[in-house]
Design a protein around this motif. Structure first.
Motif, PDB file in Angstrom:
ATOM      1  N   TYR A   1      87.301  41.408 130.655  1.00  0.00           N
ATOM      2  CA  TYR A   1      86.395  40.291 130.942  1.00  0.00           C
ATOM      3  C   TYR A   1      87.186  39.110 131.480  1.00  0.00           C
ATOM      4  CZ  TYR A   1      82.737  42.774 128.389  1.00  0.00           C
ATOM      5  OH  TYR A   1      81.812  43.705 127.994  1.00  0.00           O
ATOM      6  N   LYS A   2      86.548  38.398 132.414  1.00  0.00           N
ATOM      7  CA  LYS A   2      87.087  37.162 132.975  1.00  0.00           C
ATOM      8  C   LYS A   2      86.182  36.030 132.488  1.00  0.00           C
ATOM      9  CE  LYS A   2      87.477  34.866 137.518  1.00  0.00           C
ATOM     10  NZ  LYS A   2      87.083  34.962 138.947  1.00  0.00           N
ATOM     11  N   ALA A   3      86.760  34.958 132.005  1.00  0.00           N
ATOM     12  CA  ALA A   3      85.937  33.879 131.443  1.00  0.00           C
ATOM     13  C   ALA A   3      86.458  32.522 131.876  1.00  0.00           C
ATOM     14  CB  ALA A   3      85.934  33.975 129.919  1.00  0.00           C
ATOM     15  N   ALA A   4      85.530  31.582 132.058  1.00  0.00           N
ATOM     16  CA  ALA A   4      85.889  30.181 132.317  1.00  0.00           C
ATOM     17  C   ALA A   4      85.612  29.388 131.049  1.00  0.00           C
ATOM     18  CB  ALA A   4      85.077  29.623 133.472  1.00  0.00           C
ATOM     19  N   VAL A   5      86.574  28.541 130.673  1.00  0.00           N
ATOM     20  CA  VAL A   5      86.527  27.834 129.401  1.00  0.00           C
ATOM     21  C   VAL A   5      86.786  26.345 129.635  1.00  0.00           C
ATOM     22  CG1 VAL A   5      87.555  27.698 127.088  1.00  0.00           C
ATOM     23  CG2 VAL A   5      87.509  29.883 128.297  1.00  0.00           C
ATOM     24  N   ALA A   6      86.018  25.501 128.949  1.00  0.00           N
ATOM     25  CA  ALA A   6      86.270  24.055 128.973  1.00  0.00           C
ATOM     26  C   ALA A   6      86.751  23.624 127.599  1.00  0.00           C
ATOM     27  CB  ALA A   6      84.985  23.296 129.328  1.00  0.00           C
TER      28      ALA A   6
ATOM     29  N   VAL B   1      90.744  29.497 133.225  1.00  0.00           N
ATOM     30  CA  VAL B   1      90.291  30.889 133.325  1.00  0.00           C
ATOM     31  C   VAL B   1      91.188  31.772 132.466  1.00  0.00           C
ATOM     32  CG1 VAL B   1      89.925  32.861 134.868  1.00  0.00           C
ATOM     33  CG2 VAL B   1      89.240  30.557 135.584  1.00  0.00           C
ATOM     34  N   ILE B   2      90.548  32.663 131.714  1.00  0.00           N
ATOM     35  CA  ILE B   2      91.292  33.604 130.862  1.00  0.00           C
ATOM     36  C   ILE B   2      90.756  35.024 131.098  1.00  0.00           C
ATOM     37  CG2 ILE B   2      91.692  31.872 129.048  1.00  0.00           C
ATOM     38  CD1 ILE B   2      89.478  33.329 127.416  1.00  0.00           C
ATOM     39  N   HIS B   3      91.555  36.014 130.677  1.00  0.00           N
ATOM     40  CA  HIS B   3      90.999  37.373 130.625  1.00  0.00           C
ATOM     41  C   HIS B   3      91.349  37.998 129.285  1.00  0.00           C
ATOM     42  CE1 HIS B   3      95.037  38.966 132.139  1.00  0.00           C
ATOM     43  NE2 HIS B   3      94.731  39.854 131.196  1.00  0.00           N
TER      44      HIS B   3
ATOM     45  N   GLU C   1      82.281  37.196 132.566  1.00  0.00           N
ATOM     46  CA  GLU C   1      81.794  38.299 133.404  1.00  0.00           C
ATOM     47  C   GLU C   1      82.742  39.482 133.312  1.00  0.00           C
ATOM     48  OE1 GLU C   1      81.831  35.818 136.973  1.00  0.00           O
ATOM     49  OE2 GLU C   1      83.486  37.011 137.772  1.00  0.00           O
ATOM     50  N   ALA C   2      82.195  40.681 133.499  1.00  0.00           N
ATOM     51  CA  ALA C   2      83.020  41.886 133.532  1.00  0.00           C
ATOM     52  C   ALA C   2      83.911  41.822 134.770  1.00  0.00           C
ATOM     53  CB  ALA C   2      82.126  43.122 133.580  1.00  0.00           C
ATOM     54  N   ALA C   3      85.182  42.231 134.611  1.00  0.00           N
ATOM     55  CA  ALA C   3      86.130  42.185 135.731  1.00  0.00           C
ATOM     56  C   ALA C   3      86.745  43.570 135.921  1.00  0.00           C
ATOM     57  CB  ALA C   3      87.227  41.160 135.446  1.00  0.00           C
ATOM     58  N   GLU C   4      87.397  43.773 137.060  1.00  0.00           N
ATOM     59  CA  GLU C   4      88.160  45.000 137.283  1.00  0.00           C
ATOM     60  C   GLU C   4      89.245  45.102 136.222  1.00  0.00           C
ATOM     61  OE1 GLU C   4      87.593  47.281 139.809  1.00  0.00           O
ATOM     62  OE2 GLU C   4      85.789  46.065 140.141  1.00  0.00           O
ATOM     63  N   SER C   5      89.626  46.340 135.894  1.00  0.00           N
ATOM     64  CA  SER C   5      90.576  46.534 134.786  1.00  0.00           C
ATOM     65  C   SER C   5      91.958  45.963 135.113  1.00  0.00           C
ATOM     66  CB  SER C   5      90.698  48.019 134.454  1.00  0.00           C
ATOM     67  OG  SER C   5      91.164  48.716 135.596  1.00  0.00           O
ATOM     68  N   ASP C   6      92.241  45.723 136.411  1.00  0.00           N
ATOM     69  CA  ASP C   6      93.569  45.167 136.741  1.00  0.00           C
ATOM     70  C   ASP C   6      93.506  43.671 137.054  1.00  0.00           C
ATOM     71  OD1 ASP C   6      92.209  45.333 139.112  1.00  0.00           O
ATOM     72  OD2 ASP C   6      93.877  46.197 140.257  1.00  0.00           O
ATOM     73  N   PHE C   7      92.366  43.032 136.816  1.00  0.00           N
ATOM     74  CA  PHE C   7      92.292  41.590 137.041  1.00  0.00           C
ATOM     75  C   PHE C   7      93.246  40.861 136.092  1.00  0.00           C
ATOM     76  CE2 PHE C   7      90.731  37.470 135.583  1.00  0.00           C
ATOM     77  CZ  PHE C   7      90.792  36.758 136.770  1.00  0.00           C
ATOM     78  N   HIS C   8      93.986  39.881 136.615  1.00  0.00           N
ATOM     79  CA  HIS C   8      94.930  39.133 135.780  1.00  0.00           C
ATOM     80  C   HIS C   8      94.740  37.631 136.025  1.00  0.00           C
ATOM     81  CE1 HIS C   8      98.615  37.739 133.893  1.00  0.00           C
ATOM     82  NE2 HIS C   8      98.772  38.958 133.379  1.00  0.00           N
ATOM     83  N   ALA C   9      94.388  36.900 134.965  1.00  0.00           N
ATOM     84  CA  ALA C   9      94.042  35.480 135.090  1.00  0.00           C
ATOM     85  C   ALA C   9      95.199  34.660 135.663  1.00  0.00           C
ATOM     86  CB  ALA C   9      93.629  34.926 133.730  1.00  0.00           C
ATOM     87  N   ARG C  10      96.431  35.054 135.354  1.00  0.00           N
ATOM     88  CA  ARG C  10      97.574  34.274 135.842  1.00  0.00           C
ATOM     89  C   ARG C  10      98.063  34.770 137.194  1.00  0.00           C
ATOM     90  NH1 ARG C  10     103.378  34.136 133.074  1.00  0.00           N
ATOM     91  NH2 ARG C  10     104.469  32.866 134.629  1.00  0.00           N
TER      92      ARG C  10
END
Lengths: 246, 246
Positions: B4-9, B62-64, B94-103
């Motif tokens: 999962y990819k998420a936006a956080v405040a 943004v985190i994953h 949101e659901a992300a691709e398994s290789d998504f990397h927040a950094r």
């Protein structure tokens, strides 16, 4: 001795209200402590236009105090603000007539209340606006507000703990601005009873969410019964914005 | 497992920074604790686009993370935000691709810095904008900023403690808006070194107050020496505003 009139802003979230009390940090307590320091230990009492509750903010609370010091407005501001904690700030200080009274001479007050809706609460607003989870119809809230402006007995719209016998007040203005889902409610009146703004906001939200009909409002006013009106909205949305004098 | 990819405040004023550490309250620590609760004690690690320092805020960090749970964005938001303290809030999941990397996948970042001048400090801004006592010329600050946009070695504009060897970064935009005495500085770049935004702000303030000439800026960049640039501006004015991905 010179009487001074001052406008003060404070973030209410760290205070047990404005008025000094045996326990808890208060705005009055902090101000009097700093005035005492500036007067070499002499106690200088301050009188405000009125109290604000725990968590309630002020953008323009007005106070008066007497001092043997002859300082300009800017000198007072520098001296006071450098000693005060950073959640209180003097905005203006000016010499006043010796009979000026911050409470008795006030002719009108302006309060604002901020609230916002939506699923996601905003961490930056947690002390500064109320978060309302359900939906609300601003148009309906505006129509309901029209029934509350003017001169009424606001017994239904004040805390049951209100000590004042005369609950007739005039609400000159109750305006609601919608800034993209954040509502800014502005109240101008000749006086406000205990919790009056917060109970009106709670009742307007009941109207806006359909829990209450607009046509119920006149009956709620006529009933003179606190239990008929809506819940008291949370303190964090409320600001004493301005105090008016002749 | 689903990534999962998420936006956080978060309001950074109550945290010892984003990154988990043995002592002190951290954003990462709070989020991982809540994820662990939602996964019946299983440890769920989160990876962010980058750290933020103590007192620094985020509007769109943004985190994953990976989870065996299949929840919709709104379900995650409700579950996480109801357990999190009120100074952190998930904005989007949101659901992300398994290789998504927040950094590693971040291509650009936007930071904002807020500051205001004037004699009187504002108690409502004490955690959210820097108060600058002296006068500053916004026009001069804008001219100085022009020397810093583009691709440069920013060694002079990062903390001496910076561990990265390659200090070449591209600053696509450095915009300064003046909202009646409150400045909103917007930085968009392909990457930011440790304290880079805050040191640039401190240097722009030196230019704006006449402590530094605009024509000094190219020499400061060329010197690759932290001591040549201005002071590090305070943390409370800084916000990680947005992280961009392809």
């Amino acid at each position: 001795m010179q009487r001074y009139k001052a406008a003060v802003a404070y973030d209410g979230s760290g205070f047990s209200g404005y008025q000094i009390q045996p326990r808890g940090r208060t705005v009055q307590g902090e101000i009097e402590q700093v005035l005492q320091k500036l007067h070499k230990g002499e106690v200088i009492g301050v009188t405000a236009s009125g109290r604000t509750d725990s968590g309630v903010h002020a953008r323009g609370q007005v106070i008066h105090f007497d001092s043997p010091l002859q300082l300009s407005g800017d000198q007072w501001i520098k001296a006071l603000n450098s000693l005060l904690p950073d959640d209180i700030s003097f905005l203006r200080v000016e010499a006043a007539e010796s009979d000026f009274h911050a409470r008795f001479d006030a002719t009108k007050k302006k309060y604002k209340y901020f609230l916002y809706g939506g699923l996601v609460r905003d961490p930056f607003k947690r002390h500064f606006a109320a978060h309302v989870r359900g939906a609300f119809d601003v148009k309906v809230m505006r129509e309901a507000a029209e029934h509350l402006t003017g001169t009424h007995d606001f017994t239904s719209f004040c805390s049951a703990k209100t000590e004042t016998d005369n609950r007739v007040r005039t609400l000159f203005e109750l305006d609601i601005q919608d800034h993209g889902g954040e509502l800014e409610l502005t109240f101008i009146g000749d006086g406000f009873l205990y919790n009056m703004v917060r109970i009106i906001v709670g009742t307007l939200l009941d109207a806006g969410s359909g829990k209450l009909k607009i046509s119920d409002i006149p009956g709620i006013l006529a009933a003179k019964d606190r239990t008929m009106a809506g819940k008291t909205a949370p303190a964090e949305g409320l600001y004493l914005w301005e105090v008016y004098y002749e």
